[in-house]
Design a protein around this motif. Structure first.
Motif, mmCIF file in Angstrom:
data_model
loop_
_atom_site.group_PDB
_atom_site.id
_atom_site.type_symbol
_atom_site.label_atom_id
_atom_site.label_comp_id
_atom_site.label_asym_id
_atom_site.label_seq_id
_atom_site.Cartn_x
_atom_site.Cartn_y
_atom_site.Cartn_z
ATOM 1 N N GLY A 139 -104.670 -54.923 -6.036
ATOM 2 C CA GLY A 139 -103.387 -54.634 -6.644
ATOM 3 C C GLY A 139 -102.336 -55.723 -6.634
ATOM 4 N N LEU A 140 -102.693 -56.940 -6.271
ATOM 5 C CA LEU A 140 -101.681 -57.996 -6.289
ATOM 6 C C LEU A 140 -101.196 -58.247 -7.705
ATOM 7 C CD1 LEU A 140 -103.498 -58.680 -3.620
ATOM 8 C CD2 LEU A 140 -102.253 -60.818 -3.723
ATOM 9 N N CYS A 141 -102.110 -58.090 -8.667
ATOM 10 C CA CYS A 141 -101.753 -58.340 -10.065
ATOM 11 C C CYS A 141 -100.672 -57.370 -10.527
ATOM 12 C CB CYS A 141 -102.993 -58.219 -10.947
ATOM 13 S SG CYS A 141 -103.867 -56.651 -10.795
ATOM 14 N N ALA A 142 -100.806 -56.113 -10.145
ATOM 15 C CA ALA A 142 -99.818 -55.124 -10.569
ATOM 16 C C ALA A 142 -98.485 -55.345 -9.880
ATOM 17 C CB ALA A 142 -100.336 -53.719 -10.278
ATOM 18 N N VAL B 252 -102.787 -64.369 -11.890
ATOM 19 C CA VAL B 252 -104.171 -64.853 -11.919
ATOM 20 C C VAL B 252 -104.483 -65.630 -10.643
ATOM 21 C CG1 VAL B 252 -105.731 -66.476 -13.054
ATOM 22 C CG2 VAL B 252 -104.420 -64.881 -14.422
ATOM 23 N N ALA B 253 -103.524 -66.466 -10.201
ATOM 24 C CA ALA B 253 -103.740 -67.255 -8.988
ATOM 25 C C ALA B 253 -103.763 -66.371 -7.754
ATOM 26 C CB ALA B 253 -102.650 -68.316 -8.856
ATOM 27 N N ALA B 254 -103.058 -65.249 -7.818
ATOM 28 C CA ALA B 254 -102.941 -64.396 -6.634
ATOM 29 C C ALA B 254 -104.157 -63.503 -6.420
ATOM 30 C CB ALA B 254 -101.691 -63.528 -6.743
ATOM 31 N N CYS B 255 -104.929 -63.247 -7.470
ATOM 32 C CA CYS B 255 -106.022 -62.291 -7.326
ATOM 33 C C CYS B 255 -107.008 -62.769 -6.275
ATOM 34 C CB CYS B 255 -106.749 -62.092 -8.658
ATOM 35 S SG CYS B 255 -108.184 -61.005 -8.509
ATOM 36 N N PRO B 256 -107.202 -61.995 -5.203
ATOM 37 C CA PRO B 256 -108.067 -62.468 -4.116
ATOM 38 C C PRO B 256 -109.531 -62.592 -4.511
ATOM 39 C CG PRO B 256 -107.288 -60.237 -3.687
ATOM 40 C CD PRO B 256 -106.581 -60.702 -4.905
#
Lengths: 77, 228, 427
Positions: free
Chosen positions: A15-18, A52-56
């Motif tokens: 859920g980092l993207c959201a 995009v960069a944050a998505c694990p």
């Protein structure tokens, strides 16, 4: 215009993207991303890059819209 | 120790300072990396904050490391060449312990670079490289204790303890909230405790003991001549 | 040029006698396709609107041209005869009837895309079909393309293109999101993947020509399709019908009998549905052509209870890779069971989950599962209301109507032929 794509096989529903792009991404009842609108308006591109960069799991990608859409996978034969 | 010339050089202070600071930053980055694995309560802190803090602190650690290495190389006291930054065993000054520093730096540089191109390489490859952080940290710790000449000073010990505490607490929280079996959890915590104990024993009879400088491989002409 | 009359049926199953047609018998019946330039073959497929017969209905011309247009390198052709839908036996029947038609089509496709290798993947429960095509391969005189038969385990997901390719490449047989077979498929080569029947239709098209091919069927989709028809006594028969044939001519049933069409990823049709066997008409009715299966629901059974059972089976067949599918198919099965039991809020939950499934996975498994559930709600609205008010009906307590899910009938051998299917809606 760039387009957001989620690789569902890689996505783990973190859920980092959201969190970073609530304008375009919301989470369903199981915590997985729902792309309300895949096309990213110019003013949100920076945030989209950050998401995009944050998505694990590196599951969220930004594609140039000019890329041909993958043929829809047919169901089991 | 007899002081030579005009007192300790600025470069030497910088090397020690940035090295210690890097140890803390690395510990914090590692701790946040563990927290990134998902057990963080979302109400407290958004997941992306933990993630970006982790990446930021890792970059800070690497920056401090760069200054640490540069100042050590520029300082003519120990005669460390630039190659020693990445190649272990090329120094005459405490070759083993400094070499460990080079190894730690190599690993961290590899991790950092692979993360810069994370979206271009296959995810499993990136993941495996990233896990090398668990090797880099203990190696860095051994380097810090083995080659640093401040080991017996309380401020350094405090800094090292802080770094270890951050990593330890993060790991403890992760293990406790994971879905592993109770046996496995106990085993992991026990394993960490044993490793810590062994490290403490080594530290006490090694770097913290009297003649460590000689045992660590400091060239004879530098011992007893003290620091500038 | 084939000896078959343009307007007659059967075509694919013509000449099906005691065993598979030998090469000689096939040539006497159909002749041999002449050489086609790659662009010619693509145009032939495009003009005839030849679409996949495996379930996806993807235009073959698009698949062909994606490979014909590529610059260099070795390509491969993969014939998908895995037929992993428990309701489908038509590909096995085709391989057992006229394997040479399939091989002709494969050779045409291979020459067009520059492939020297054709792999035929057959599901392990279709042993007779694998044997038949193996023997037919032995009869072929041409050295190229090289044909190989691979038997794959009986798993629903292995009928999916990318899962099948992964399995054949020695990896875990699960669908892939990023891989496109026409770029990297078998052994990493660009691969044309097509259903066995589709390829056989291509051969017919090349042999008989466009006019002959389009003499039966519909304007939007000419030609015939193979169906696996399950009568009330639970036995399958293979039927070749022209697109546009009214469904009631394909399977005579008592009035009011619901039908499950298109296999597990298809949908229900209420009893007495008057429409034709046609991709568009079925889609508009909430069902699908799918793998071409038509199953009758016995009289004393409850279609909602059967749907709940099928949904539970489908939920277990997923790869488990994609979160929305993994949790969605599970929750859908649970909610549908609650719906049958008359629990409050179950219908709303079912509808919510149905809306969350399409397009959320790496393959169409969640889409097909959602379609099946939605078609049940749409075809039996009165039943849904009744269950909501009164709970389970007597039909809910009966044993499962569709034995296909638990035990695949052993072989395609005992399949009856319904080759007297009437000529479909003319042009």
């Amino acid at each position: 215009m760039k387009r957001l794509v989620v690789d569902p096989t890689a996505c783990a529903g973190r859920g980092l993207c959201a969190e970073l792009l609530p304008e375009l991404i919301e989470l369903d009842r199981w915590g997985f991303p729902l792309l309300r609108e895949p096309n990213v308006p110019r003013e949100l591109e920076a945030l989209a890059d950050r998401a995009v960069a944050a998505c694990p799991k590196a599951a969220l990608r930004l594609q140039a819209s000019a890329q041909p859409k993958l043929p829809r996978r047919p169901p089991v034969s | 120790m007899v002081a030579l010339g005009g007192g300790p050089s600025l470069l030497w202070y910088l090397t020690r300072g940035t090295g210690t600071a890097a140890l803390i930053a690395l510990g914090a980055a590692l701790a946040l990396g563990v927290a990134n694995l998902g057990a963080w309560p979302a109400s407290r802190l958004p997941a992306f904050v933990v993630d970006e803090l982790h990446r930021y602190l890792a970059a800070v650690a690497l920056l401090l490391l760069a200054v640490h290495i540069l100042t050590a190389v520029l300082d003519p006291f120990a005669g460390i060449g630039i190659a020693a930054a990445i190649l272990p065993g090329t120094t005459s000054y405490r070759p083993l312990w400094l070499g460990l520093g080079a190894v730690a730096f190599d690993l961290l540089a590899l991790i950092y670079l692979s993360s810069r191109i994370r979206l271009l390489i296959p995810y499993p490859l990136w993941k495996r490289i990233h896990l090398l952080a668990w090797l880099a940290y203990p190696v860095a710790l051994l380097h810090a204790f083995g080659s640093g000449s401040d080991v017996r000073f309380p401020w350094f010990l405090l800094a090292a303890l802080c770094s270890l505490a951050l990593v330890g607490l993060a790991c403890l929280q992760r293990i406790a909230t994971s879905r592993l079996s109770a046996d496995l959890r106990l085993g992991l915590i026990g394993g960490f405790a044993v490793a810590l104990l062994l490290f403490a024993i080594w530290a006490v009879q090694g770097p913290l003991a009297a003649n460590w400088a000689k045992r660590a491989g400091t060239p004879a002409q530098l011992i007893g001549g003290g620091r500038r | 040029m084939t000896t078959l009359q343009p307007g007659s049926l059967p075509r694919l199953l013509a000449g099906w006698g005691e065993g598979p047609l030998t090469l000689g018998a096939h040539r006497s019946l159909h002749g041999a396709p002449r050489r086609h330039a790659p662009a010619e073959l693509v145009e032939l497929a495009r003009a005839a609107s030849l679409r996949g017969r495996g379930g996806g209905g993807f235009p073959l011309a698009v698949k062909l041209s994606a490979l014909v247009g590529r610059r260099r390198g070795e390509a491969a052709v993969l014939l998908n005869a895995v037929e992993a839908d428990p309701f489908s036996y038509k590909d096995a029947a085709l391989l057992g009837a006229n394997p040479h038609l399939v091989l002709d089509g494969a050779a045409l496709a291979a020459r067009a895309v520059g492939a020297r290798e054709v792999v035929i993947a057959v599901g392990s429960r279709h042993r007779a079909a694998a044997l038949a095509v193996g023997r037919a391969i032995g009869e072929r005189p041409e050295p190229l393309p090289r044909f190989t038969v691979h038997t794959v385990p009986n798993r629903y997901l292995l009928g999916q293109e990318s899962a099948l390719i992964a399995h054949l490449n020695g990896k875990r047989g699960v669908p892939s999101f990023l891989a496109a077979p026409y770029r990297r498929g078998l052994h990493g080569q660009p691969t044309l993947v097509a259903n066995a029947e589709t390829i056989a239709q291509l051969a017919l098209l090349a042999i008989g020509g466009s006019d002959w091919f389009s003499a039966i069927g519909e304007a939007e989709e000419p030609g015939s399709a193979l169906l696996t028809v399950w009568s009330e006594d639970g036995r399958p028969a293979i039927s070749e019908v022209a697109f546009g044939t009214p469904l009631h001519q394909i399977i005579p049933v008592k009035p009011g009998t619901p039908l499950l069409v298109g296999g597990l990823a298809g949908g229900w049709l209420p009893g007495g549905w008057p429409g034709p066997w046609s991709r568009e008409a079925l889609a508009r009715a909430g069902a699908a052509v799918g793998c071409g299966a038509v199953a009758t629901l016995p009289a004393d059974r409850c279609p909602l209870a059967e749907t709940a059972r099928i949904l539970a089976w489908l939920a277990g067949q997923g790869a488990g890779q994609c979160g929305p599918c993994r949790f969605g198919t599970r929750d859908l099965a649970l909610a549908f069971g609650q719906l049958c039991a008359g629990e409050r809020g179950a219908l709303e939950l079912v509808e919510e989950v149905i809306a969350l499934l399409p397009g959320r996975g790496a393959c169409s498994h969640p889409d097909g599962t959602a379609r099946l559930a939605a078609s049940a709600l749409r075809a039996f609205p009165e039943l849904v209301k009744r269950h909501g008010r009164h709970g389970p009906c007597p039909g809910c307590a009966t044993p499962p109507a569709f034995h296909q899910l638990s035990t695949f009938p052993a072989e395609a051998d005992g399949l009856a032929r319904q080759t007297e299917a009437p000529v479909g809606a003319g042009r």
